[in-house]
Design a protein around this motif. Structure first.
Motif, mmCIF file in Angstrom:
data_model
loop_
_atom_site.group_PDB
_atom_site.id
_atom_site.type_symbol
_atom_site.label_atom_id
_atom_site.label_comp_id
_atom_site.label_asym_id
_atom_site.label_seq_id
_atom_site.Cartn_x
_atom_site.Cartn_y
_atom_site.Cartn_z
ATOM 1 N N TRP A 40 -11.564 9.318 3.833
ATOM 2 C CA TRP A 40 -10.465 8.426 3.453
ATOM 3 C C TRP A 40 -10.449 8.206 1.943
ATOM 4 N N SER A 41 -11.615 8.145 1.329
ATOM 5 C CA SER A 41 -11.697 7.977 -0.126
ATOM 6 C C SER A 41 -11.026 9.140 -0.844
ATOM 7 N N LEU A 42 -11.260 10.351 -0.356
ATOM 8 C CA LEU A 42 -10.638 11.534 -0.965
ATOM 9 C C LEU A 42 -9.123 11.502 -0.780
ATOM 10 N N GLU A 98 -6.281 11.339 -3.806
ATOM 11 C CA GLU A 98 -5.184 12.302 -3.934
ATOM 12 C C GLU A 98 -3.819 11.614 -3.914
ATOM 13 N N SER A 99 -3.683 10.542 -3.149
ATOM 14 C CA SER A 99 -2.385 9.856 -3.030
ATOM 15 C C SER A 99 -2.074 8.991 -4.244
ATOM 16 N N HIS A 155 0.822 -1.211 0.000
ATOM 17 C CA HIS A 155 0.000 0.000 0.000
ATOM 18 C C HIS A 155 0.857 1.262 0.000
ATOM 19 N N GLN A 156 1.968 1.216 0.712
ATOM 20 C CA GLN A 156 2.856 2.387 0.731
ATOM 21 C C GLN A 156 3.489 2.621 -0.634
ATOM 22 N N THR A 157 4.010 1.558 -1.235
ATOM 23 C CA THR A 157 4.730 1.716 -2.500
ATOM 24 C C THR A 157 3.797 1.935 -3.690
ATOM 25 N N SER A 158 2.506 1.617 -3.519
ATOM 26 C CA SER A 158 1.564 1.841 -4.627
ATOM 27 C C SER A 158 1.255 3.325 -4.812
ATOM 28 N N ALA A 159 1.473 4.129 -3.781
ATOM 29 C CA ALA A 159 1.121 5.556 -3.843
ATOM 30 C C ALA A 159 1.897 6.258 -4.959
ATOM 31 N N GLY A 160 1.251 7.221 -5.577
ATOM 32 C CA GLY A 160 1.887 8.008 -6.615
ATOM 33 C C GLY A 160 1.842 7.390 -7.996
ATOM 34 N N TYR A 161 1.045 6.315 -8.170
ATOM 35 C CA TYR A 161 0.986 5.641 -9.470
ATOM 36 C C TYR A 161 0.276 6.515 -10.505
ATOM 37 N N SER A 215 -8.431 1.126 -7.810
ATOM 38 C CA SER A 215 -8.340 2.233 -6.860
ATOM 39 C C SER A 215 -9.401 2.015 -5.794
ATOM 40 N N ASP A 216 -8.962 1.823 -4.568
ATOM 41 C CA ASP A 216 -9.881 1.612 -3.456
ATOM 42 C C ASP A 216 -9.128 1.827 -2.152
ATOM 43 N N LEU A 217 -9.843 1.753 -1.030
ATOM 44 C CA LEU A 217 -9.209 1.947 0.269
ATOM 45 C C LEU A 217 -8.342 0.745 0.630
ATOM 46 N N PRO A 218 -7.233 0.954 1.339
ATOM 47 C CA PRO A 218 -6.418 -0.171 1.798
ATOM 48 C C PRO A 218 -7.213 -1.180 2.616
ATOM 49 N N SER A 219 -8.266 -0.706 3.289
ATOM 50 C CA SER A 219 -9.076 -1.602 4.122
ATOM 51 C C SER A 219 -9.732 -2.701 3.300
#
Length: 355
Positions: free
Chosen positions: A211-213, A217-218, A114-120, A248-252
């Motif tokens: 959290w969705s917003l 953004e991330s 989840h951390q490394t997926s950010a910024g895709y 694209s969805d929440l990590p949860s």
């Protein structure tokens, strides 16, 4: 094989490994190591999204099989409504749901994922998929289907010309005859519908929308289904063989899916184990209290129950016997009904996660 001619490797031999469910894989021996060529019946634009997501994770340091581009720089190859991708072969030990040490490693891995997926930033030509902001619609659809399946369960009795009671009470002794699966559905479904409605109301408390917003953004993404068959334990630790799908969805979402998978294997909801797994994830990718509230809401919704009832009444598992369906439903009811303590002690359990 013409597809392999597009890659900058000296191919020495090709061996068919699997060919089922619209997916074919070959083991490819090359002068630069062993590769895996995969063909998927999928629109190339969809595979482009997944393959570039795979490369994004790889470039950001996630332990995942190296994915290769063609000589022309393409990350995947489209042909005849199929898509091809080429990876390095990953070898190591099998990862098991019943191995607690490995499951803790999986939770660490998901946190890193989840951390490394950010910024895709996907290619403009790729076919994107997003579930952000769509949980209300999903919950309502599943609840409507449960109501319909309840009627189907009742109808199955009437078709046998047997009298059904005027009022169906789950706790009352039922003496009329019907197929065992439908009887179990009638006895349990009202509780599941009630929990589903409660979860739907909780989505309006603001935590889900916020959290969705933040996820939008991330530009992070989820894997959707962390099946352990896609992992391998190497000498360096856990690694992922391939990226099967993304959205694209929440990590949860990923957390809910993996927790339900693990606890379904155990046939009961083990709260202490769940907290230990979540604590391990949280050390890598910490979530806020409000974000955990969203996870609790998603775990309250009876996704597992909806799935097995859906499969039965639509006849999706044609190879399943009635006995297998009954066992699966019994197992899921046991898991769902043993969640009560977990679902009603959010504050105390959140403190344990952060301890």
């Amino acid at each position: 094989m013409n597809i392999l001619n597009l890659y900058p490797f000296d191919v020495q031999s090709i061996t068919l490994l699997t060919n089922k469910s619209g997916r074919t894989t070959w083991k490819v021996e090359t002068g630069q190591g062993v590769k895996i060529l995969k063909r998927v019946v999928m629109k190339p634009a969809r595979m482009l999204l997944i393959a570039e997501g795979h490369e994004h994770l790889q470039d950001n340091g996630l332990p995942i099989a190296g994915i290769h581009r063609t000589k022309a720089g393409a990350i995947c190859v489209g042909a005849d409504n199929s898509a091809y991708v080429l990876y390095d072969l990953q070898e190591g030990k099998e990862v098991l749901y019943y191995d607690k040490r490995q499951m803790l490693q999986i939770m660490e891995f998901i946190g890193k994922f989840h951390q490394t997926s950010a910024g895709y930033m996907p290619d403009e030509m790729s076919k994107k998929r997003s579930r952000l902001g769509k949980w209300h619609k999903l919950f309502r659809w599943k609840l409507q289907e449960l109501e319909g399946n309840k009627m189907l369960a009742i109808k199955s009795d009437k078709e046998n010309n047997l009298p059904a009671p005027a009022v169906i009470e789950p706790d009352a002794e039922q003496t009329w005859l019907q197929d065992p699966f439908s009887k179990m559905v009638i006895e349990s479904i009202d509780e599941m519908i009630l929990r589903g409605k409660q979860a739907l109301l909780e989505l309006d408390e603001g935590h889900y929308e916020k959290w969705s917003l933040e996820c939008l953004e991330s530009r992070m993404f989820c894997q959707q289904d962390f099946t352990l068959a896609r992992f391998i334990e190497t000498e360096e630790g856990l690694a992922m063989k391939e990226l099967h799908s993304i959205t694209s969805d929440l990590p949860s979402r990923d957390l809910r899916v993996i927790l339900n998978k693990v606890l379904k294997k155990m046939s009961v909801w083990d709260t202490e184990l769940v907290i230990e797994l979540l604590r391990t994830y949280d050390k890598i990718n910490p979530l806020t209290k409000d974000q955990y509230r969203v996870l609790w809401t998603d775990l309250k919704f009876p996704h597992l129950y909806c799935s097995i009832v859906h499969k039965y009444f639509l006849g999706q598992k044609t190879s399943w016997s009635d006995e297998k369906y009954i066992w699966a439903l019994q197992n899921i009811i046991s898991v769902e009904q043993s969640k009560h303590e977990f679902l009603t002690d959010f504050d105390g359990l959140f403190s344990k996660i952060k301890a």
